[in-house]
Design a protein around this motif. Structure first.
Motif, mmCIF file in Angstrom:
data_model
loop_
_atom_site.group_PDB
_atom_site.id
_atom_site.type_symbol
_atom_site.label_atom_id
_atom_site.label_comp_id
_atom_site.label_asym_id
_atom_site.label_seq_id
_atom_site.Cartn_x
_atom_site.Cartn_y
_atom_site.Cartn_z
ATOM 1 N N ASN A 22 0.811 -1.219 0.000
ATOM 2 C CA ASN A 22 0.000 0.000 0.000
ATOM 3 C C ASN A 22 0.847 1.273 0.000
ATOM 4 N N SER A 49 -1.756 4.264 0.315
ATOM 5 C CA SER A 49 -3.161 4.156 -0.077
ATOM 6 C C SER A 49 -3.919 3.367 0.969
ATOM 7 N N LEU A 56 -5.251 7.936 -1.920
ATOM 8 C CA LEU A 56 -3.849 8.141 -1.577
ATOM 9 C C LEU A 56 -3.731 9.215 -0.510
ATOM 10 N N GLU A 82 -3.840 10.369 -9.113
ATOM 11 C CA GLU A 82 -2.912 10.164 -7.997
ATOM 12 C C GLU A 82 -1.980 11.356 -7.849
#
Length: 128
Positions: A22, A49, A56, A82
């Motif tokens: 993550n 994330s 994010l 992102e």
């Protein structure tokens, strides 16, 4: 014939990402080193994330850390959804972000984890 998908060649100034569970290392491509299939990258940030929402969260500002040279197969194209919030947070922080005090250590730990993971993946495929 290789069962690996071909690696996308990223151009200079492109924002790319390396994923590890993550955590996501975002960086800017400085140059391509074709002879060794590597990218020279300027790290920007490591973000985390949340698995539930795939949102994010800003973690570390890495703009003052060492530049990296890593294998091209580690990188993917960073999505605009992102990058835009992260760039905004880097240049106009809405909260206290962890700056360069721990950034070099965090980057080192991330890269070490990437290489451990990559080495483990190579060993497991070699035994098949």
């Amino acid at each position: 014939m290789s069962d690996k998908s071909s690696v996308i060649e990223f151009k200079t100034d492109r924002i790319v990402c390396v994923d590890l569970d993550n955590l996501h290392l975002f960086g800017e491509v400085i140059d391509t080193i074709a002879v060794s299939s590597r990218y020279w990258v300027r790290p920007l940030t490591i973000a985390k994330s949340t698995p539930e929402s795939f949102k994010l969260e800003f973690l570390h500002d890495l703009r003052e850390t060492a530049q990296l040279i890593l294998p091209t197969n580690l990188f993917r194209d960073a999505l605009d959804t992102e990058v835009l919030p992260l760039i905004s947070e880097l240049f106009h922080p809405t909260k206290d972000s962890e700056k360069a005090v721990n950034a070099q250590r965090v980057l080192y730990q991330f890269i070490t984890s990437i290489y451990r993971s990559h080495r483990h993946d190579c060993r497991s495929t070699d035994t098949l």
